[in-house]
Write an enzyme that holds these catalytic residues in place. Structure first.
Site, short mmCIF file in Angstrom:
data_model
loop_
_atom_site.label_atom_id
_atom_site.label_comp_id
_atom_site.label_asym_id
_atom_site.label_seq_id
_atom_site.Cartn_x
_atom_site.Cartn_y
_atom_site.Cartn_z
N LYS A 165 -17.39 2.15 10.23
CA LYS A 165 -17.95 0.83 9.94
C LYS A 165 -17.82 -0.09 11.16
CE LYS A 165 -17.47 -3.13 6.87
NZ LYS A 165 -16.89 -3.67 5.65
N GLU A 177 -8.70 6.44 15.87
CA GLU A 177 -8.77 7.87 15.54
C GLU A 177 -10.18 8.40 15.74
OE1 GLU A 177 -7.38 5.53 13.70
OE2 GLU A 177 -5.54 6.24 12.72
N GLY A 212 -15.41 -0.32 3.30
CA GLY A 212 -15.27 1.07 3.74
C GLY A 212 -15.07 2.03 2.58
N ARG A 213 -14.17 1.67 1.64
CA ARG A 213 -13.84 2.61 0.56
C ARG A 213 -14.90 2.64 -0.54
NH1 ARG A 213 -10.30 -1.20 1.56
NH2 ARG A 213 -9.96 -2.93 0.12
N GLU A 273 -5.65 1.08 -1.63
CA GLU A 273 -6.02 0.15 -0.55
C GLU A 273 -6.63 -1.11 -1.16
OE1 GLU A 273 -7.21 1.23 3.81
OE2 GLU A 273 -9.07 1.01 2.71
N HIS A 309 1.58 24.33 -12.48
CA HIS A 309 2.61 25.23 -11.96
C HIS A 309 3.40 24.57 -10.84
CE1 HIS A 309 1.23 28.69 -14.31
NE2 HIS A 309 0.05 28.09 -14.22
N LYS A 318 -1.02 -0.38 12.98
CA LYS A 318 -1.95 -0.02 14.06
C LYS A 318 -1.61 -0.80 15.33
CE LYS A 318 -5.86 0.53 10.94
NZ LYS A 318 -7.09 -0.12 10.52
O1 LIG Z 1 -15.00 2.85 9.13
P1 LIG Z 1 -13.95 2.36 10.06
O2 LIG Z 1 -14.24 1.00 10.59
O3 LIG Z 1 -13.72 3.34 11.16
O4 LIG Z 1 -12.60 2.21 9.26
C1 LIG Z 1 -11.99 3.30 8.65
C2 LIG Z 1 -10.97 2.88 7.64
O5 LIG Z 1 -9.98 2.08 8.27
C3 LIG Z 1 -9.56 1.06 7.35
O6 LIG Z 1 -10.05 -0.16 7.84
C4 LIG Z 1 -8.09 0.89 7.24
O7 LIG Z 1 -7.36 1.98 7.61
C5 LIG Z 1 -10.20 1.44 6.03
O8 LIG Z 1 -10.36 0.39 5.18
C6 LIG Z 1 -11.47 2.04 6.51
O9 LIG Z 1 -12.11 2.77 5.50
#
Ligand SMILES: O=P(O)(O)OC[C@H]1O[C@](O)(CO)[C@@H](O)[C@@H]1O
Length: 564
Positions: A205, A211, A266-267, A352, A383, A503
């Site tokens: 987003k 990452e 995002g979620r 979240e 199990h 972060k």
């Molecule tokens: O889509 P982006 O901006 O890479 O963010 C990834 C995820 O990081 C967060 O902002 C928090 O870890 C989530 O809410 C989001 O889904």
């Protein structure tokens, strides 16, 4: 929410005093129709909540509390684009992503529905070209592998749905998902794909997530090295984002970017362009069926009376157990291997969204908000951890999810699976008494160990089949459940400020792991851990050992994400 905050909540508290001493056995004994009455159905979905500590009166009281807290107004605000995400001053319009093209919804001066459908159409024609072999790699090879690089909401939804819809995916394209900054994740995927036949979908987003950008940069370097030309990137990389400038800065042209908007959390973004990797696998037609299922649930959420409204019922039952019975965790148990990632998906969606301690106005919340959500597919969980569910000392409300018709022909397997699902709910609710054990001939000394107290609540949600349509319904059901709970608890379910601190700190820690002169800025425990790591890596990284800087070091702040 305090269990006595407001007249309806206080009435519920009185009612809870009456209910908490009643064993589920007793509730069933008193009302023989319970199993057919405490049920809600909508568009093929069947929700049984008879095995919870409620009566019709409880549901009335819970609906009364929701009404007292203006949930119906909250739903209208959500769906009409009011700025329900109050801490970021914007709407949360994931429902617009699945609204049919003939509708209009003007927010901030423009019609969001036509924008949504413009992007959907672009996604559709791109997916068709890739699937038909018209979009080709740099050396002319067909795309056989798609690698979705994203994390959190830019990963969990598509990854969960790709597995859930495994019966609908193309045999010609395999989709891989890379999310973790842990290099093992990307390395394992790159080993399995051929650069000449691979398309990377970089999904973020913000397009600032450490990452995702680190994984994407490494993947790009790998591709360029393998194909011997930086020009290859244009044939093998597309982006999904709200941040056009950052995508351009990464080197992906705007024609290769699929847009969504800051009003999609995002979620809650599976139905936006974030679903592109899924669309590449199942095709645009099936993706539109996913949207249609979600839209059907949106309409139900908007119009159904509270006491028959599936998301509201699930949400309010969660409130009942969390705020009145004091439960701290909540298990989601899909009896369908294809839904193996559904609990992980729900962890982000519910935790979240609603893992918050201040209300919408910034004041400390009164009482508890989201429980810990966890789970595994049945029967594997049986199990592993079901022992605790049956005989442990904590009360864990369970949500069983089953699918009536499988996508395979092994009917014996399926009957056994569903038998287990139904039996587990039964065992949790009714247990096994000492007398029953005696009657069954169990020796007296062993009986205390074998008694199952029962009285452990569960709901059972049954889907007719697991298709794009019903998965769309399921996802929207839980999105609206999370909204319902956030509204009742008075919190904003659409921000996630709590994840930022770690972060930011990671930026400083990274600098101190890699630099010649780490700064004395941490607590003694973190310092000792940093030292331990540095001592260890000195053996493998001569540059640091010699007092220099690790050549891979990119400087402080690399691990942070600037929110846009
Ligand atoms: O889509 P982006 O901006 O890479 O963010 C990834 C995820 O990081 C967060 O902002 C928090 O870890 C989530 O809410 C989001 O889904």
């Amino acid at each position: 929410m305090r269990p006595d905050a407001g007249p309806a909540a206080a009435r519920l508290q009185v009612h809870h005093h009456a209910m908490r001493g009643r064993h589920l056995r007793e509730l069933f004994a008193r009302d023989s129709e319970r199993g057919s009455e405490l049920v809600a159905e909508y568009d093929g979905l069947y929700l049984d909540y008879a095995k919870t500590h409620v009566t019709a009166e409880t549901i009335d009281l819970l609906a009364g509390m929701a009404r007292e807290r203006h949930l119906e107004q909250g739903i209208q605000d959500l769906l009409s684009g009011q700025p329900v995400n109050c801490t970021e001053a914007r709407p949360a319009l994931h429902t617009a992503l699945r609204t049919p093209a003939h509708a209009t919804l003007t927010v901030g001066g423009y019609d969001v529905i036509s924008r949504v459908h413009r992007v959907l159409d672009r996604m559709g024609s791109f997916a068709d070209r890739v699937r038909a072999g018209q979009w080709r790699g740099y050396t002319g090879g067909r795309i056989r592998s798609v690698v979705n690089i994203g994390i959190g909401g830019s990963h969990l939804g598509p990854a969960m749905a790709y597995q859930a819809l495994s019966a609908d995916v193309s045999d010609d394209i395999e989709v891989h998902f890379v999310s973790n900054i842990d290099g093992h994740d990307l390395a394992a995927t790159l080993r399995r794909v051929d650069p000449a036949h691979t398309l990377f979908v970089v999904s973020s987003k913000t397009f600032t997530t450490a990452e995702t950008l680190t994984n994407a940069r490494t993947a790009r370097a790998w591709l360029v090295e393998a194909l011997g030309d930086a020009e290859a990137v244009a044939h093998h990389f597309v982006a999904v984002s709200t941040n056009r400038d950052a995508v351009a800065a990464f080197g992906i042209a705007s024609e290769a970017m699929f847009e969504f908007w800051d009003w999609v959390g995002g979620r809650c973004s599976l139905h936006s362009a974030i679903g592109l990797s899924l669309m590449l696998a199942i095709g645009p037609g099936q993706f539109r069926r996913l949207l249609a299922g979600a839209h059907s649930m949106d309409e139900h959420f908007r119009t159904a009376p509270l006491r028959r409204n599936l998301p509201v019922l699930l949400g309010m039952l969660g409130v009942w157990y969390r705020n009145y019975f004091g439960t701290t965790t909540h298990a989601v148990l899909p009896y369908d291997q294809r839904l193996a990632r559904f609990p992980a998906y729900l962890q982000q969606l519910e935790m979240e969204s609603n893992g918050k301690s201040v209300d919408r106005t910034g004041r400390p919340v009164q009482g508890n908000t989201a429980p810990v959500v966890w789970g595994e597919p049945g029967t594997n969980g049986q199990h592993a951890f079901f022992q605790l569910l049956h005989q442990g000392t904590c009360l864990v409300p369970c949500e069983f999810i089953g699918v009536l018709e499988p996508a395979h022909g092994h009917t014996e397997h399926h009957d056994m699976l569903i038998a287990n699902l139904l039996a587990q709910g039964q065992a949790l609710a009714f247990g096994r008494t000492e007398d029953e054990l005696a009657e069954a001939g169990v020796p007296a000394w062993q009986r205390p160990h074998r008694v199952c107290p029962g009285n452990r609540p569960s709901v059972t949600l049954l889907l007719p089949r697991l298709t794009p349509y019903t998965l769309g319904q399921l996802v929207a059901l839980y999105e609206h459940k999370a909204f319902t709970q956030g509204w009742i608890w008075g919190i904003n379910p659409f921000d996630q400020w709590g994840v930022e601190l770690g972060k930011t700190l990671a930026g400083d820690v990274l600098a101190d792991l890699q630099s010649a002169q780490p700064q004395p800025r941490h607590d003694s425990s973190t310092h000792a851990l940093i030292d331990h790591y540095r001592t260890h890596v000195h053996q493998t990284r001569p540059a640091i050992a010699a007092g220099g800087v690790d050549p891979n070091w990119k400087g402080s702040g690399d691990a942070t994400k600037d929110r846009v």
